[in-house]
Design a protein around this motif. Structure first.
Motif, PDB file in Angstrom:
ATOM      1  N   ALA A   1       0.831  -1.201   0.000  1.00  0.00           N
ATOM      2  CA  ALA A   1       0.000   0.000   0.000  1.00  0.00           C
ATOM      3  C   ALA A   1       0.870   1.257   0.000  1.00  0.00           C
ATOM      4  N   GLY A   2       1.995   1.208   0.725  1.00  0.00           N
ATOM      5  CA  GLY A   2       2.914   2.343   0.724  1.00  0.00           C
ATOM      6  C   GLY A   2       3.494   2.599  -0.655  1.00  0.00           C
ATOM      7  N   VAL A   3       3.852   1.530  -1.356  1.00  0.00           N
ATOM      8  CA  VAL A   3       4.366   1.667  -2.730  1.00  0.00           C
ATOM      9  C   VAL A   3       3.283   2.233  -3.645  1.00  0.00           C
ATOM     10  N   ALA A   4       2.036   1.802  -3.425  1.00  0.00           N
ATOM     11  CA  ALA A   4       0.935   2.311  -4.235  1.00  0.00           C
ATOM     12  C   ALA A   4       0.730   3.809  -4.022  1.00  0.00           C
ATOM     13  N   VAL A   5       0.833   4.248  -2.772  1.00  0.00           N
ATOM     14  CA  VAL A   5       0.703   5.683  -2.484  1.00  0.00           C
ATOM     15  C   VAL A   5       1.822   6.461  -3.168  1.00  0.00           C
ATOM     16  N   LEU A   6       3.023   5.920  -3.137  1.00  0.00           N
ATOM     17  CA  LEU A   6       4.138   6.562  -3.838  1.00  0.00           C
ATOM     18  C   LEU A   6       3.856   6.644  -5.333  1.00  0.00           C
ATOM     19  N   GLY A   7       3.273   5.587  -5.891  1.00  0.00           N
ATOM     20  CA  GLY A   7       2.911   5.603  -7.304  1.00  0.00           C
ATOM     21  C   GLY A   7       1.834   6.624  -7.610  1.00  0.00           C
TER      22      GLY A   7
ATOM     23  N   GLY B   1      12.110   4.298  -3.262  1.00  0.00           N
ATOM     24  CA  GLY B   1      10.993   4.017  -2.370  1.00  0.00           C
ATOM     25  C   GLY B   1      10.562   2.560  -2.422  1.00  0.00           C
ATOM     26  N   THR B   2      10.523   2.000  -3.629  1.00  0.00           N
ATOM     27  CA  THR B   2      10.158   0.590  -3.778  1.00  0.00           C
ATOM     28  C   THR B   2      11.202  -0.316  -3.145  1.00  0.00           C
ATOM     29  N   ALA B   3      12.481   0.058  -3.266  1.00  0.00           N
ATOM     30  CA  ALA B   3      13.556  -0.736  -2.672  1.00  0.00           C
ATOM     31  C   ALA B   3      13.459  -0.744  -1.141  1.00  0.00           C
ATOM     32  N   VAL B   4      13.140   0.392  -0.555  1.00  0.00           N
ATOM     33  CA  VAL B   4      12.985   0.457   0.901  1.00  0.00           C
ATOM     34  C   VAL B   4      11.843  -0.444   1.355  1.00  0.00           C
TER      35      VAL B   4
ATOM     36  N   ILE C   1      12.560  -7.725  -6.638  1.00  0.00           N
ATOM     37  CA  ILE C   1      11.224  -7.162  -6.391  1.00  0.00           C
ATOM     38  C   ILE C   1      11.102  -5.793  -7.041  1.00  0.00           C
ATOM     39  N   VAL C   2      12.135  -4.968  -6.894  1.00  0.00           N
ATOM     40  CA  VAL C   2      12.126  -3.645  -7.519  1.00  0.00           C
ATOM     41  C   VAL C   2      12.047  -3.780  -9.036  1.00  0.00           C
ATOM     42  N   PHE C   3      12.818  -4.704  -9.594  1.00  0.00           N
ATOM     43  CA  PHE C   3      12.829  -4.928 -11.042  1.00  0.00           C
ATOM     44  C   PHE C   3      11.437  -5.302 -11.545  1.00  0.00           C
ATOM     45  N   VAL C   4      10.778  -6.224 -10.862  1.00  0.00           N
ATOM     46  CA  VAL C   4       9.453  -6.678 -11.303  1.00  0.00           C
ATOM     47  C   VAL C   4       8.422  -5.566 -11.151  1.00  0.00           C
ATOM     48  N   ALA C   5       8.490  -4.824 -10.052  1.00  0.00           N
ATOM     49  CA  ALA C   5       7.544  -3.718  -9.857  1.00  0.00           C
ATOM     50  C   ALA C   5       7.670  -2.695 -10.981  1.00  0.00           C
ATOM     51  N   LEU C   6       8.908  -2.351 -11.332  1.00  0.00           N
ATOM     52  CA  LEU C   6       9.124  -1.401 -12.425  1.00  0.00           C
ATOM     53  C   LEU C   6       8.723  -2.001 -13.771  1.00  0.00           C
ATOM     54  N   ALA C   7       8.918  -3.306 -13.927  1.00  0.00           N
ATOM     55  CA  ALA C   7       8.520  -3.962 -15.178  1.00  0.00           C
ATOM     56  C   ALA C   7       7.003  -3.910 -15.353  1.00  0.00           C
ATOM     57  N   PHE C   8       6.260  -4.104 -14.276  1.00  0.00           N
ATOM     58  CA  PHE C   8       4.798  -4.013 -14.366  1.00  0.00           C
ATOM     59  C   PHE C   8       4.375  -2.576 -14.666  1.00  0.00           C
ATOM     60  N   ARG C   9       5.082  -1.617 -14.102  1.00  0.00           N
ATOM     61  CA  ARG C   9       4.774  -0.221 -14.425  1.00  0.00           C
ATOM     62  C   ARG C   9       5.020   0.055 -15.912  1.00  0.00           C
ATOM     63  N   ALA C  10       6.091  -0.534 -16.453  1.00  0.00           N
ATOM     64  CA  ALA C  10       6.395  -0.344 -17.870  1.00  0.00           C
ATOM     65  C   ALA C  10       5.364  -1.029 -18.766  1.00  0.00           C
ATOM     66  N   LEU C  11       4.748  -2.107 -18.284  1.00  0.00           N
ATOM     67  CA  LEU C  11       3.742  -2.811 -19.074  1.00  0.00           C
ATOM     68  C   LEU C  11       2.449  -2.015 -19.213  1.00  0.00           C
ATOM     69  N   ASP C  12       2.277  -1.005 -18.379  1.00  0.00           N
ATOM     70  CA  ASP C  12       1.030  -0.242 -18.390  1.00  0.00           C
ATOM     71  C   ASP C  12       1.026   0.787 -19.522  1.00  0.00           C
ATOM     72  N   HIS C  13       1.245   0.313 -20.736  1.00  0.00           N
ATOM     73  CA  HIS C  13       1.228   1.189 -21.909  1.00  0.00           C
ATOM     74  C   HIS C  13       0.137   0.799 -22.893  1.00  0.00           C
TER      75      HIS C  13
END
Length: 344
Positions: free
Chosen positions: A84-90, A106-109, A132-144
């Motif tokens: 949820a914290g990562v989502a708020v940052l997003g 932030g995601t790494a923390v 975990i950071v890599f996958v989170a960013l990869a999912f963000r990149a998929l949102d195109h």
């Protein structure tokens, strides 16, 4: 079993309702992304769908924890809070366009706070944080592309949930089923042409939760075995990010400079429709997830994982050959030439 079905149904309906209600506020607030709607037309897509997925997942899972009907336990509640914290940052990034390094840090923390070091060990735990950071960013990149992150997220959630069930991690399995249902409810409004998008809020939340949950299921296993399962479960996001990095480095473009260079963009250039592109990529994600689950449960060996890796590599190399960047035009030279012609 009955509560799991009820929780998933509630999350699906709640997410669908919230996504519908948040569409107009997103448009009015200007929280939009312009996506291709035709040959020369772009349409605004509000980016508050991630709030709907976050709220539905947290509310349903929180009620289960509070009533003890489906206690999360085993660090899963901390995982949900960190997600949820990562989502708020997003969401902050959606509103104010935070720099990529801020999102990464932030995601790494958050990842460092949830990795089960007791099961992984410190060295492997540090690697898990990076993954975990890599996958989170990869999912963000998929949102195109419309429907892509939601489709891949649902498929991956079922796969990681199956791994959690095999390890008798009931709380984690329920959380993943709730997440899958929330994403399915969101997809009712996100299938092409999308009426609302996931945004960094939802895509980071989804990627972070799935990657962290996958690490939970692999804790205590051998490093080589765990890496193979983790790769297979998230092969589509990994391939997409690898393709983008290779493409931009080859073209000498900044890695942070966006462009039509993702898997979906290249498949569209081959003539696939938006929906056909999502279906094809969904099939690819399903194959990887299936192999990951079979490898986790001992029904498939390292050879199956290598086939997945080889297939992803071939796909990346083939799609890398598709031109996606417009050549730079020497506008100033053309103008100068025209002036010389006119003066002569």
């Amino acid at each position: 079993m009955l509560y799991g079905t009820l929780a998933a149904s509630t999350a699906l309906l709640l997410s669908a309702l919230l996504a519908a209600l948040l569409r107009v506020p997103g448009l009015r607030a200007g929280l939009v992304e312009r996506r291709q709607a035709g040959a020369a037309r772009r349409r605004p897509v509000p980016l508050l769908g991630g709030v709907a997925v976050l709220a539905a997942t947290c509310l349903v899972a929180g009620v289960g924890e509070w009533t003890r009907a489906a206690p999360l336990g085993g660090g899963v509640d901390e995982l949900l809070i960190a997600g949820a914290g990562v989502a708020v940052l997003g969401l902050v990034a959606d509103v104010w366009r935070l720099r990529a390094r801020v999102l990464t840090a932030g995601t790494a923390v958050a990842a460092a706070c949830v990795v089960p070091y007791g099961g992984t060990g410190v060295p492997a735990g540090i690697l898990a944080v990076g993954w975990i950071v890599f996958v989170a960013l990869a999912f963000r990149a998929l949102d195109h592309a419309d429907g892509l992150v939601g489709t891949v997220g649902v498929i991956t959630a079922f796969g990681v949930g199956a791994c959690a069930a095999a390890e008798v991690m009931d709380g984690l399995a329920v959380l993943l089923s709730v997440l899958a249902a929330a994403l399915a409810g969101f997809l009712m409004h996100n299938w092409h042409p999308a009426r609302i998008g996931l945004g960094s809020c939802g895509s980071l939340f989804t990627g972070f939760l799935l990657a962290s949950a996958a690490v939970f299921t692999q804790a205590g296993r051998g490093l080589g075995e765990g890496v193979g399962v983790l790769f297979s479960l998230t092969v589509l996001g990994t391939a997409d990010l690898a393709l983008v990095v290779l493409s931009r480095r080859t073209a000498r473009r900044s890695l942070l400079r966006s462009g039509p260079d993702h898997l979906g963009h290249r498949l569209r250039r081959l003539g696939l429709t938006p929906r056909g592109t999502v279906v094809l990529l969904g099939v690819g994600a399903s194959v990887g997830v299936l192999v990951g689950v079979l490898a986790h449960t001992g029904r498939a060996g390292d050879g199956a994982v290598l086939w997945v890796a080889g297939g992803a590599l071939v796909a990346v190399l083939l799609l890398l050959r598709i031109p996606v960047y417009s050549p730079r035009r020497m506008v100033s030279s053309q103008v100068t030439g025209q002036l010389r012609v006119r003066s002569g």
